[in-house]
Scaffold this motif. Sequence first.
Motif, PDB file in Angstrom:
ATOM      1  N   PHE A  10      34.255  48.065  42.781  1.00 31.47           N
ATOM      2  CA  PHE A  10      33.940  48.286  44.192  1.00 31.47           C
ATOM      3  C   PHE A  10      34.599  49.588  44.622  1.00 31.47           C
ATOM      4  O   PHE A  10      35.771  49.808  44.331  1.00 31.47           O
ATOM      5  N   ARG A  42      26.974  42.646  43.532  1.00 30.50           N
ATOM      6  CA  ARG A  42      25.736  43.042  44.206  1.00 30.50           C
ATOM      7  C   ARG A  42      25.065  44.128  43.372  1.00 30.50           C
ATOM      8  O   ARG A  42      25.744  44.896  42.666  1.00 30.50           O
ATOM      9  N   ILE A  52      32.253  42.616  43.622  1.00 29.92           N
ATOM     10  CA  ILE A  52      32.852  42.348  44.930  1.00 29.92           C
ATOM     11  C   ILE A  52      34.128  41.549  44.715  1.00 29.92           C
ATOM     12  O   ILE A  52      35.166  41.860  45.271  1.00 29.92           O
ATOM     13  N   LEU A  76      24.100  42.293  49.581  1.00 29.81           N
ATOM     14  CA  LEU A  76      25.019  42.469  50.703  1.00 29.81           C
ATOM     15  C   LEU A  76      25.046  43.929  51.105  1.00 29.81           C
ATOM     16  O   LEU A  76      25.106  44.815  50.243  1.00 29.81           O
ATOM     17  N   ALA A  81      29.821  43.300  52.179  1.00 28.76           N
ATOM     18  CA  ALA A  81      30.506  43.352  50.880  1.00 28.76           C
ATOM     19  C   ALA A  81      32.009  43.540  51.061  1.00 28.76           C
ATOM     20  O   ALA A  81      32.806  42.900  50.370  1.00 28.76           O
TER      21      ALA A  81
END
Length: 175
Positions: A10, A42, A52, A76, A81
């Motif tokens: 992320f 995602r 995530i 998301l 997220a």
Amino acid sequence: TVSVSELYPFPNHPFKVTRDEALSELAASIREFGIMTPALVRPRKEGGYEIISGHRRKTACALAEVYEMPVIVRELDDDAAVIAMTDSNMQRENLLPSEKAFAYKMRLEAIKHQGQASCQVGTKSRSDDMLAENSSDSARTIQRYIRLTNLKPAILEMVDNQRIAFNPAVELSYL
């Protein structure tokens, strides 16, 4: 189940994945029993998936030489997220002050972007109050953690290493 090579971190993930004894124990557990909880991911426009929650599990898979892991794929937007990522990680034990600081800051911005709160009197509830409702920290403490994000990285590292206490660090953040 997806290949770990298709999993990407992320952006600006505030939680550190430390190669310590706990990570080695997680890798041993994965080697013996597999992954008990799927990662939350995602889809990425570039292909693959953005993690995530599950960064530690992915790293432990590499240590355990496990090349696939179960995931739950969710569509998301960025704000949703961030909220899901911070929710899943704030429950961890032994969070560093810097991790809490940047997680609170990211979550606060996401809440503001979603229009769930504002700071104007008489409108919606304050964002930091909303954060405090789902946290063990008060709104004021959350504000103080977010102040730590103004520190230079070297000073923030001293806070994480307990060489500077929380309250003096907050005061230093105003300089």
